[in-house]
Design an enzyme around this catalytic site. Structure first.
Site, PDB file in Angstrom:
ATOM      1  N   GLN A   1       0.916  -1.130   0.115  1.00  0.00           N
ATOM      2  CA  GLN A   1      -0.170   0.060   0.023  1.00  0.00           C
ATOM      3  C   GLN A   1       0.914   1.221   0.003  1.00  0.00           C
ATOM      4  OE1 GLN A   1      -3.693   0.070   0.421  1.00  0.00           O
ATOM      5  NE2 GLN A   1      -3.448   2.349   0.009  1.00  0.00           N
ATOM      6  N   PHE A   2       1.604   1.603  -1.334  1.00  0.00           N
ATOM      7  CA  PHE A   2       2.414   2.773  -1.215  1.00  0.00           C
ATOM      8  C   PHE A   2       1.982   4.243  -0.748  1.00  0.00           C
ATOM      9  CE2 PHE A   2       0.600   4.010  -5.114  1.00  0.00           C
ATOM     10  CZ  PHE A   2       1.032   5.215  -5.376  1.00  0.00           C
ATOM     11  N   THR A   3       0.548   4.232  -0.937  1.00  0.00           N
ATOM     12  CA  THR A   3      -0.049   5.591  -0.511  1.00  0.00           C
ATOM     13  C   THR A   3       0.288   5.806   0.896  1.00  0.00           C
ATOM     14  OG1 THR A   3      -2.407   4.590  -0.351  1.00  0.00           O
ATOM     15  CG2 THR A   3      -1.649   5.527  -2.461  1.00  0.00           C
TER      16      THR A   3
END
Length: 150
Positions: free
Chosen positions: A78-80
């Site tokens: 979940q890079f965000t």
């Protein structure tokens, strides 16, 4: 590394209409990699996830870990989570790891988790995933493991 863990009664990840990761009671963990992260942070974060005491004991106190209850772990990239949201109306991803490093460290975390804990399922790095869960409680925590030298 940044991780949001949620105590769940069930969770799953779907890609292109196919369920690729499904767990019953346990932890769904959303994992973000930052620029300066290394396998050392991944190792530390996995140990924290597996040993974080967020499940109720016989006295209904949060004293049991995922390992204690033998629950499932659903690890999802979940890079965000690495977004800088301190100003403006659009997030900045300047602190997020570039895709190559993010993929490398998520894959490291995936392989390491599977090697040290038998009840793991995973999301897919870079995929358009649909994630569903039933948050139990709700119980949600943010864990962060950074190199102390930073």
């Amino acid at each position: 590394m940044i991780c949001v863990i949620q105590r769940v009664t069930q969770a799953k990840v779907t890609v292109d209409g196919i369920d690729i990761g499904i767990i019953g009671p346990g932890i769904m963990a959303l994992l973000a990699v930052e620029k300066a992260d290394t396998p050392k942070q991944a190792d530390r974060l996995l140990e924290r996830i597996l040993n974080y005491r967020i499940f109720a004991d016989a006295d209904d106190k949060m004293n049991l870990s995922l390992r204690d209850i033998g629950g499932g772990l659903l690890l999802v990239p979940q890079f965000t989570l690495a977004a800088d949201t301190d100003s403006g109306n659009r997030p900045s991803f300047a602190s997020a790891a570039p895709p190559e490093l993010g993929r490398e460290l998520f894959e490291y975390a995936r392989q390491r988790a599977a090697a040290i804990y038998p009840h793991c399922q995973f999301g897919r790095f870079g995929a358009d995933m649909q994630v569903s869960l039933v948050n139990d409680g709700p119980v949600t925590f943010t864990l962060r493991c950074q190199d102390k030298a930073r």
